[in-house]
Structures are given as structure tokens and as C-alpha cells.
Design a protein around this motif. Structure first.
Motif, PDB file in Angstrom:
ATOM      1  N   LEU A  50       0.816  -1.207   0.000  1.00  0.00           N
ATOM      2  CA  LEU A  50       0.000   0.000   0.000  1.00  0.00           C
ATOM      3  C   LEU A  50       0.853   1.261   0.000  1.00  0.00           C
ATOM      4  CD1 LEU A  50      -2.694  -1.119   2.593  1.00  0.00           C
ATOM      5  CD2 LEU A  50      -2.939  -1.005   0.111  1.00  0.00           C
ATOM      6  N   SER A  51       1.943   1.233   0.762  1.00  0.00           N
ATOM      7  CA  SER A  51       2.857   2.371   0.847  1.00  0.00           C
ATOM      8  C   SER A  51       4.176   1.868   1.403  1.00  0.00           C
ATOM      9  CB  SER A  51       2.284   3.465   1.767  1.00  0.00           C
ATOM     10  OG  SER A  51       2.223   3.009   3.107  1.00  0.00           O
ATOM     11  N   ASP A  52       5.117   2.753   1.581  1.00  0.00           N
ATOM     12  CA  ASP A  52       6.408   2.367   2.147  1.00  0.00           C
ATOM     13  C   ASP A  52       6.280   1.907   3.583  1.00  0.00           C
ATOM     14  OD1 ASP A  52       7.706   2.940  -0.199  1.00  0.00           O
ATOM     15  OD2 ASP A  52       8.281   4.977   0.397  1.00  0.00           O
ATOM     16  N   ASN A  53       5.183   2.303   4.243  1.00  0.00           N
ATOM     17  CA  ASN A  53       5.006   1.970   5.653  1.00  0.00           C
ATOM     18  C   ASN A  53       3.954   0.901   5.910  1.00  0.00           C
ATOM     19  OD1 ASN A  53       6.952   3.833   6.591  1.00  0.00           O
ATOM     20  ND2 ASN A  53       5.463   5.499   6.428  1.00  0.00           N
ATOM     21  N   MET A  54       3.318   0.393   4.861  1.00  0.00           N
ATOM     22  CA  MET A  54       2.275  -0.597   5.102  1.00  0.00           C
ATOM     23  C   MET A  54       2.156  -1.552   3.916  1.00  0.00           C
ATOM     24  SD  MET A  54      -1.681  -0.106   6.292  1.00  0.00           S
ATOM     25  CE  MET A  54      -2.666  -1.522   6.780  1.00  0.00           C
ATOM     26  N   SER A  55       2.101  -2.847   4.223  1.00  0.00           N
ATOM     27  CA  SER A  55       1.920  -3.886   3.209  1.00  0.00           C
ATOM     28  C   SER A  55       0.960  -4.935   3.748  1.00  0.00           C
ATOM     29  CB  SER A  55       3.255  -4.543   2.852  1.00  0.00           C
ATOM     30  OG  SER A  55       4.162  -3.611   2.312  1.00  0.00           O
ATOM     31  N   LEU A  56       0.270  -5.623   2.805  1.00  0.00           N
ATOM     32  CA  LEU A  56      -0.670  -6.672   3.161  1.00  0.00           C
ATOM     33  C   LEU A  56      -0.263  -7.981   2.497  1.00  0.00           C
ATOM     34  CD1 LEU A  56      -4.082  -4.794   2.716  1.00  0.00           C
ATOM     35  CD2 LEU A  56      -2.901  -5.282   4.863  1.00  0.00           C
ATOM     36  N   GLN A  57      -0.580  -9.085   3.165  1.00  0.00           N
ATOM     37  CA  GLN A  57      -0.288 -10.402   2.622  1.00  0.00           C
ATOM     38  C   GLN A  57      -1.440 -11.331   2.963  1.00  0.00           C
ATOM     39  OE1 GLN A  57       2.739 -13.188   4.382  1.00  0.00           O
ATOM     40  NE2 GLN A  57       3.873 -12.688   2.521  1.00  0.00           N
ATOM     41  N   LEU A  58      -1.910 -12.086   1.971  1.00  0.00           N
ATOM     42  CA  LEU A  58      -2.997 -13.032   2.146  1.00  0.00           C
ATOM     43  C   LEU A  58      -2.512 -14.400   1.710  1.00  0.00           C
ATOM     44  CD1 LEU A  58      -6.031 -13.517   2.818  1.00  0.00           C
ATOM     45  CD2 LEU A  58      -6.508 -13.062   0.380  1.00  0.00           C
ATOM     46  N   GLY A  59      -2.735 -15.418   2.556  1.00  0.00           N
ATOM     47  CA  GLY A  59      -2.204 -16.728   2.228  1.00  0.00           C
ATOM     48  C   GLY A  59      -3.133 -17.859   2.628  1.00  0.00           C
ATOM     49  N   PHE A  60      -3.045 -18.968   1.881  1.00  0.00           N
ATOM     50  CA  PHE A  60      -3.762 -20.198   2.195  1.00  0.00           C
ATOM     51  C   PHE A  60      -2.798 -21.362   1.979  1.00  0.00           C
ATOM     52  CE2 PHE A  60      -5.607 -23.994   0.239  1.00  0.00           C
ATOM     53  CZ  PHE A  60      -6.366 -24.472   1.295  1.00  0.00           C
ATOM     54  N   SER A  61      -2.835 -22.323   2.903  1.00  0.00           N
ATOM     55  CA  SER A  61      -2.053 -23.547   2.723  1.00  0.00           C
ATOM     56  C   SER A  61      -2.746 -24.690   3.450  1.00  0.00           C
ATOM     57  CB  SER A  61      -0.621 -23.375   3.244  1.00  0.00           C
ATOM     58  OG  SER A  61      -0.611 -23.209   4.644  1.00  0.00           O
ATOM     59  N   ARG A  62      -2.489 -25.893   2.978  1.00  0.00           N
ATOM     60  CA  ARG A  62      -3.010 -27.098   3.620  1.00  0.00           C
ATOM     61  C   ARG A  62      -1.833 -27.836   4.228  1.00  0.00           C
ATOM     62  NH1 ARG A  62      -7.428 -30.343   3.919  1.00  0.00           N
ATOM     63  NH2 ARG A  62      -7.172 -32.615   3.771  1.00  0.00           N
ATOM     64  N   ARG A  63      -1.987 -28.247   5.494  1.00  0.00           N
ATOM     65  CA  ARG A  63      -0.896 -28.862   6.235  1.00  0.00           C
ATOM     66  C   ARG A  63      -1.333 -30.210   6.799  1.00  0.00           C
ATOM     67  NH1 ARG A  63       3.592 -26.659   5.147  1.00  0.00           N
ATOM     68  NH2 ARG A  63       4.489 -26.890   7.219  1.00  0.00           N
ATOM     69  N   ILE A  64      -0.364 -31.003   7.224  1.00  0.00           N
ATOM     70  CA  ILE A  64      -0.637 -32.313   7.802  1.00  0.00           C
ATOM     71  C   ILE A  64       0.180 -32.490   9.070  1.00  0.00           C
ATOM     72  CG2 ILE A  64       1.177 -33.409   6.414  1.00  0.00           C
ATOM     73  CD1 ILE A  64      -0.492 -35.965   6.374  1.00  0.00           C
ATOM     74  N   PHE A  65      -0.410 -33.143  10.056  1.00  0.00           N
ATOM     75  CA  PHE A  65       0.326 -33.555  11.245  1.00  0.00           C
ATOM     76  C   PHE A  65       0.269 -35.074  11.305  1.00  0.00           C
ATOM     77  CE2 PHE A  65       0.452 -34.916  15.687  1.00  0.00           C
ATOM     78  CZ  PHE A  65       1.672 -34.364  16.091  1.00  0.00           C
ATOM     79  N   ARG A  66       1.395 -35.714  11.051  1.00  0.00           N
ATOM     80  CA  ARG A  66       1.456 -37.170  11.096  1.00  0.00           C
ATOM     81  C   ARG A  66       1.738 -37.611  12.527  1.00  0.00           C
ATOM     82  NH1 ARG A  66       4.334 -35.678   6.554  1.00  0.00           N
ATOM     83  NH2 ARG A  66       3.388 -36.291   4.575  1.00  0.00           N
ATOM     84  N   PRO A  67       1.052 -38.646  12.998  1.00  0.00           N
ATOM     85  CA  PRO A  67       1.324 -39.140  14.357  1.00  0.00           C
ATOM     86  C   PRO A  67       2.800 -39.487  14.516  1.00  0.00           C
ATOM     87  CG  PRO A  67      -0.626 -40.189  13.445  1.00  0.00           C
ATOM     88  CD  PRO A  67      -0.004 -39.416  12.325  1.00  0.00           C
TER      89      PRO A  67
END
Length: 791
Positions: free
Chosen positions: A539-556
Motif C-alpha cells: 500500500l505504501s512504504d510503511n504498510m503492506s498486506l499479505q494473504l495466504g492459504f495452505s493445507r498442512r498435515i500432522f502425522r502421528p
């Protein structure tokens, strides 16, 4: 005539002698050192100038131990020596003896005014978004300070390094550290290896809280990737550290790092002894018979440990680097413990009391080795191919003796013995290829193959009055083998302000377990897709945005699957579940970074949806509580997190983070509904105060709220850590005093409330005080070393 002839010959002789004298070369040698500490000054500039015209004649630089040599045929010159941060020295008087000028040891003094100007005018460190990560670019306000990599990390937003060198991201430990995008022995947090990297070697640090498809899908608290500069002639760096503490925590560590044009050699040797006490208590209440069993005890884990790390980076040329490294560690454990038991009937009358005493000894050999090859392509620094192989081994040979001593009431003597032979071997093979097709398009492709091979041979023997007899119900020989093959592809499109990156990872898991004594086996083979999408906008030198999606796994993990009985406390038993399935999480995150004056913030809104949630479920029979992990339903969590760093002056830095989440649990287990909702929050406030006499004071307070579980609740707690650091000898030596849990308030309490039983458990580590002295040599300041064992 004859006289004239002799005079002509003499003239020719003298003229030729003069020419020969003028053409004879002069060697100029010397050693540069700091005036205050007498430490060598590498890579300073030595230049020769003509006395009359001030034109430069020639020059050179000092080597990594401050020595230099310069050859000239001129005799009309002066010498000028310069190095950033030091006053320039001009030498006009010297003696030529045997065609050599020996300047001896030349002392350069620091120029504080110049240093101040550099800090003010130089590039300031700042954070920028790069699609699926935040990149903290190291400016000269940090790189010129001579700090270690641990101190640099502590300047990165969202990252905290405490006085003992423990790294956390967004308040969570378990951070994966990479060097130039690959695992490395240098990235081993539990040793002093990171301390041998100085700030001026670091280009940037990448902070990854929501990893893309490029990274393996199993979850961690996040990833920190330290990108080193391509400068290679860095000379010697190293430190020697001595540590002591209460409870016993004594160690010595030596770290060395030697960088040349072709090689980067590093080693770390450590040895020590420490004791880890743990106080615990439990109450098991039978609501059907109104019987209660109380237990309380104190257990120690005393360890003597040794470790050595050796490795090298070999720069074949400007585009090819080969890394070989290895580590070996050996631990000797002694685990004495005593637990007191009291059994009360329905009338609250003491029926019996007894003492259970444990004597356990174990030896733990462990080693790891790695091979990495990185090829960069000439058209772009980001165009690279990385091949890596990593192997690890851990073994445990343990024997325990348990003795029950009746103190009153009914005879409950029941002596037991256990033997454990545990071996674990892990292998990881990776290939990663990155190609920036243009200034805006980049593709990444790669594969990873992980092998986990574990065997745990566990035997329990009961004393029948004459001999020890094997208890077949508790004895098991458990074999665990898991292979995970993953391949991925990502594509990114990035403009100056806007960028988007999408990827897909495919992982196949082949898992098998076997109880050899009962021939019970469990085989699982499943293939899963793990997509990820990230976008960022400046947006400017002092502000930025980030949007993210991910799928993760936890194996026993192994101990989640192994039906292993820990019999330290026979009335509170934890075992594994071979039929446990992995849990999957879809993670959505909106993050912003922004600056307000001297304050920088990072805030996130996130939502996580987890299926097949692994929960620990307690059952109760014969006054014995047995806890086993089970897959129970789903969990939806929505939360807000913010963290910030404020430096109103050079002597004061304030940091803090706050995390709040609301969760909704849905599930059924054995006809019992586990539907409920709850909330949990935590906060951390820290301050680093620069006191006179080069003393730093660090205070960190944390609070973790209580929260509901599927069968009860976990209580909250607050605690304070304190650290004091004093620099001496111009920062070449550091004295550290650390106090963890100053008020001994870090207490874990868990309650289980069920219709037929209730249980309460209490656990506390107590206060830890450590005192350390570290001396650094070569470039940079002393490196902090906690003396910690390899965890």
C-alpha cells in the motif's frame, strides 16, 4: 686523452649503477592491529601515493590476520592505511634496509565520529513482503555492529531470542532454521554454531509463517531462512564459552569458523553436565467408590553430554558450492526419582501409603551428517539448483529399577525392572530448482524423500518374591517405518507492488508398524494434495498486506503410535495408539506489516480448520488413569495476533505480542459427545534496556490463559525471565546472567472431569539460574552460547 677516456668510463659506470639502483624493487611489510584490543585488522586498505603529485602508485589489503606486503620500485612516496570505523593513518617516515621497509605492528584507533555517521547515513534495516514470506533486509545499522546471528535474529519482527539463545517465532518454539534455503549444521539452535555467523555476513532473513507448497507439508511453528552474502574472504571467527548454573548446569564450548576464498570451515566442540528436576503431583478420584489416591514426587534427569561438529563449504567457483558436515554427540543419563503414594477409602481413612523409588541409567549416542550441492546460473542469482542429503541417528540403551516400599497400611510392595533398546534412523533427500523466467515470472519445482526407521524393544519384569519374571502384558518390541515422497510445483507473478504465488504439493505416505511379540501390524498408505496460494500488496512504504492459504498435515509421531507403558507412576499411565490417523489443517491468514513512527507492527487474522483432530483421552479403571491419543472430530479456530517492536531510543527496545483465538470443537468418541467451544489467549511483553558500563538488562514476561479440553480444563500461568549481559574488552568478551521463571510460577495444571472419575495433575520445573562467560576472537563480538545439550 687517457684521462678523458677513464672519466667517460667512470661516468658510464656510475650512470648504470644508478639505473640499476632505481629499478631495484622495495618490499613493504607490516601487521595491522586494533589499538584498544591488539586484535588483528583484516582487509584494511594500504595505499602508496607520490609525495609531490599525490597520485596513487599501488596498493593492497591486509590478510585475515592483519598482515600485508606491498612491492614498489619507487622511492618517493608516502603510505596511507585506512579501514572503515578507524582513523586513517599516514606514514611518511620509514627506513629502507636491504630493499625492505618493515613497519612492524601498526596500531589503528577507532574513529567514533565516523562510526556514528555511518549508522545515521547508512541503509536502515527494514522488512518487505515477498509473496509467501517476509524478508528482513540487514542494513548497516545492524551489519556494522559486529553482532552475532542470534542478535540479528532478535531484531527481526515476530522473532524473539532469549538470553540463553532460544529462538521463537510469534511466541512459539520449534522454528526450523535454514541457511541459504537448506538445512545446515550451522543452523543447529542447540549448539553455538549460529554464534559463529556475524552480522556483516548476513544479507537478509526470510520469515515464513504460512509455508507454501515448496516446503514439506508437516507442520512447524515456522521457518527462518538466513541468507548469507557472497563475500567469502571473512577470516577467522570463533568463541570460547564457559557456563555454570543452579540447578547444576555446567558446560564448556569452543566454536571456530574459518572463511577463505574457496572454503568456509566450521567446527564446534562442547561438553557439560546438567540436572533437570521436575516436581509433580496427581489426584485420582473414583466417584463411584469415593476412593482417592494421592501421589507426589520429585524426579531428576541428570545428563553428562559431549558433542563435536565439523563441516565445510567448498566454493568450487562463483556458481557452484559444495557443503559437507557432520555432528556426533553422546549423552550419559541418570534419572533418580521418588514418588509418595497415599490411598484413602470412602470414609477418608488412610488405608496405605508407600514410596516408589526409581533408578534409571541410559546412554544416548547420536550423530548426523549432511551433503549439499548448490549450483547457481550466470543469468540470475535466483536461478539455482540445490541437491541435499541428510542423515540422522539416535540410540538409547536404558535400564530402570523400580522399588516399592510400604510405609503404612496394606502391603503394596511391587518391585519391577525395565530395559529399553531404542534406535532411530532418519534420512532426507531433496532436490529444489528455482528459475526466474523474467523479472515478473518465477517457477519452482522439486522433490523430497524422507525415511524414518525406528525400533523400540521394551521389556518389563515383575518381582515374584524370588526372581524377576517378564510381564508379557507390558512388554513390547515396536517397529516403526515411515516413507514420505513429496513433489511440488509453484509459479509466481510479481510486480513492484502486487504479487501472487500458487503451488501444489503431492505427498505419498507409506507407514507400517509392527508389535513383534504379538505380531500385531498396521499398514497405512495414503496420497494427499497440499495446495497453497499467497498474494501480497504494498500500500505504501510503511504498510503492506499479505494473504495466504495452505493445507498442512500432522502425522502421528512415534510415541503417539507406540503402545508403550511408562510405569514410573502406575496410577497415571500414558500409552500410544497404533491405529492413529494423521490430522489435516486448512490455514487461512491475512497479515499486515506497518510502521508508525519508531514502532513497527505485524498483525494477522487467521482461520484454521482441522479434521481428525488428535486428542488425548483419559479412561479410568481400578483407580488407574490411562491416557491414550485418539482421532476425535474437527476443530475450527479463528484468531487475531499482533506483535510489535518499539525503540524510542538507542538504550531501550520494547517488544510484545498478543494472540487470541476462539475454537469450536465437534466430535464423538464411543457414543460420548465432545462438542464444545472455548477460547485461549496469550501475551508476551519484553524489554531490553541498555544501562551504563555496557550492560544490557532483558526482562520478558509471559502469560498463557487457561482453556477447556474435551474432558476438562488446563489452567493458565504467568512467569518472568530475566537476563543481564555485560560486554568487556570492547565487546570481545560477554558475561551473561540468566534467570528463567524468576518467581517459580510456571506451573502446569490439568483437570479431567467425567461422570465416574476426576483427575488432577500438577507439574513444575522451578527456577533456573545460569551464568556464562564467552570470549570471541576474529571479526565481531563474543558469541552467546547457552551450553545447552543437543535436544
Amino acid at each position: 686523452m687517457r684521462f678523458s677516456k677513464h672519466l667517460f668510463i667512470l661516468f658510464i659506470f656510475l650512470y648504470c649503477s644508478t639505473l640499476l639502483a632505481q629499478s631495484k624493487e622495495i618490499s613493504i611489510v607490516g601487521i595491522l592491529v586494533e589499538e584498544a584490543s591488539m586484535q588483528p585488522i583484516p582487509y584494511a586498505t594500504i595505499a602508496l601515493f607520490k609525495n609531490d603529485s599525490k597520485d596513487i602508485i599501488g596498493g593492497t589489503t591486509s590478510n585475515d590476520i592483519g598482515e600485508f606486503e606491498l612491492v614498489t620500485s619507487s622511492t618517493n612516496f608516502f603510505i596511507e592505511i585506512s579501514f572503515m570505523g578507524f582513523k586513517t593513518k599516514t606514514i611518511t617516515e620509514f627506513k629502507i634496509q636491504n630493499s625492505k621497509i618493515n613497519l612492524g605492528r601498526i596500531k589503528l584507533s577507532e574513529d567514533n565520529e565516523i562510526l556514528d555517521e555511518v549508522v545515521v547515513q547508512a541503509e536502515v534495516s527494514k522488512t518487505v513482503f515477498k509473496l509467501d514470506k517476509r524478508v528482513f533486509n540487514i542494513g548497516k545499522d545492524i551489519s556494522s555492529t559486529g553482532a552475532s546471528a542470534l542478535e540479528v535474529l532478535n531484531n527481526v519482527p515476530s522473532v524473539t531470542v532469549n538470553i540463553e539463545g532460544e529462538i521463537s517465532l510469534r511466541g512459539s518454539a520449534g522454528v526450523q532454521i535454514l541457511i541459504n534455503g537448506k538445512p545446515s549444521v550451522l543452523a543447529d539452535e542447540s549448539s553455538n554454531a549460529l554464534g559463529t555467523i556475524t552480522a556483516d555476513m548476513i544479507e537478509s532473513i526470510e520469515v515464513i509463517t504460512n509455508p507454501s507448497a515448496k516446503y514439506e507439508a508437516s507442520g512447524t511453528a515456522g521457518i527462518l531462512n538466513i541468507i548469507l552474502k557472497k563475500e567469502e574472504k571473512k577470516g577467522w571467527n570463533g568463541s570460547i564459552s564457559l557456563n555454570t548454573g543452579i540447578p547444576d548446569n555446567h558446560s564448556i564450548g569452543i566454536s571456530l569458523n574459518r572463511r577463505t576464498e574457496k572454503f568456509n570451515l566450521f567446527t564446534q566442540i562442547g561438553a557439560g553436565y546438567r540436572s533437570l528436576p521436575r516436581e509433580s503431583s496427581a489426584i485420582n478420584t473414583n466417584l463411584v467408590d469415593d476412593e482417592v489416591i494421592y501421589s507426589d514426587g520429585l524426579a531428576y534427569r541428570d545428563e553428562t553430554f559431549y558433542n563435536i561438529t565439523l563441516g565445510t563449504d567448498y566454493h568450487i567457483n562463483d556458481l557452484n558450492v559444495l557443503t559437507l558436515s557432520g555432528n556426533f554427540a553422546y549423552e550419559i543419563e541418570d534419572q533418580p526419582s521418588e514418588t509418595n503414594f497415599r490411598f484413602f477409602d470412602a470414609n477418608d481413612v488412610l488405608q496405605s501409603s508407600w514410596l516408589r523409588r526409581e533408578t534409571t541409567e541410559a546412554t544416548n549416542p547420536k550423530y548426523q551428517y549432511e551433503f549439499n550441492y548448490k549450483k547457481q546460473f550466470a543469468n540470475n542469482d535466483e536461478h539455482a539448483l540445490i541437491l541435499s542429503a541428510l542423515g540422522r541417528f539416535f540410540g538409547k540403551d536404558q535400564s530402570s529399577q523400580f522399588e516399592n516400599i510400604t510405609e503404612s497400611g496394606s502391603d503394596v510392595d511391587s518391585d519391577q525392572q525395565t530395559d529399553t533398546n531404542f534406535k532411530q534412523a532418519d534420512y532426507t533427500f531433496k532436490v529444489d530448482y528455482t528459475n526466474p523466467l523474467s523479472d515478473t515470472y518465477t517457477i519452482e519445482v522439486g522433490a523430497q524423500y524422507v525415511i524414518n526407521d525406528v525400533g523400540n524393544d521394551y521389556e518389563v519384569r515383575d518381582f515374584d518374591g524370588a526372581t524377576y519374571v517378564v510381564n508379557q502384558d507390558l512388554t513390547n518390541n515396536f517397529e516403526y517405518n515411515q516413507k514420505v515422497l513429496g513433489v511440488y510445483f509453484t509459479g509466481a507473478y510479481e510486480l513492484e507492488k502486487l504479487g501472487i504465488k500458487a503451488g501444489l504439493r503431492l505427498e505419498n505416505t507409506d507407514l507400517s508398524t509392527l508389535l513383534t511379540n504379538t505380531n500385531d501390524s498396521n499398514a497405512q498408505n495414503f496420497t494427499n494434495y497440499f495446495p497453497s496460494v499467497h498474494t501480497s500488496y504494498k500500500l505504501s512504504d510503511n504498510m503492506s498486506l499479505q494473504l495466504g492459504f495452505s493445507r498442512r498435515i500432522f502425522r502421528p509421531r512415534l510415541w503417539d503410535l507406540n503402545p508403550f507403558f511408562n510405569i514410573r507412576n502406575n496410577f497415571n499411565i500414558r500409552i500410544g495408539n497404533p491405529d492413529l490417523q494423521p490430522e489435516f489443517t486448512d490455514s487461512y491468514e491475512l497479515t499486515s506489516i506497518y510502521k508508525i513512527g519508531k514502532t513497527s507492527f505485524s498483525s494477522s487474522l487467521y482461520y484454521k480448520k482441522t479434521s481428525d483432530v488428535i486428542e488425548r483421552v483419559a479412561t479410568f479403571e481400578d483407580n488407574i488413569t490411562t491416557t491414550i491419543p485418539q482421532n476425535i472430530g474437527t476443530n475450527g479456530s479463528i484468531g487475531f495476533e499482533t506483535n510489535g517492536k518499539y525503540s524510542p531510543s538507542k538504550w531501550l527496545t520494547l517488544t510484545g505480542d498478543f494472540n487470541y483465538n476462539y475454537f469450536d470443537r465437534n466430535g464423538v468418541f464411543e457414543t460420548q459427545s465432545f462438542d464444545f467451544s472455548g477460547r485461549q489467549w496469550s501475551t508476551r511483553l519484553g524489554s531490553k534496556i541498555g544501562l551504563p558500563a555496557d550492560i544490557d538488562l532483558e526482562l520478558t514476561g509471559r502469560y498463557q490463559s487457561g482453556y477447556e479440553t474435551i474432558q476438562g480444563e488446563v489452567s493458565g500461568f504467568a512467569f518472568l525471565d530475566l537476563g543481564i549481559r555485560k560486554k568487556i574488552f570492547k565487546g570481545k568478551a560477554v558475561i551473561n546472567l540468566g534467570v528463567r521463571d524468576v518467581f517459580e510460577s510456571r506451573i502446569s495444571e490439568t483437570n479431567v472431569y467425567q461422570p465416574t472419575f476426576e483427575t488432577y495433575s500438577f507439574d513444575q520445573r522451578g527456577r533456573f539460574v545460569t551464568l556464562g562467560l564467552s570470549y570471541g576472537f576474529g571479526k565481531g563480538e563474543a558469541m552467546t552460547y547457552s551450553g545447552g545439550r543437543r535436544r
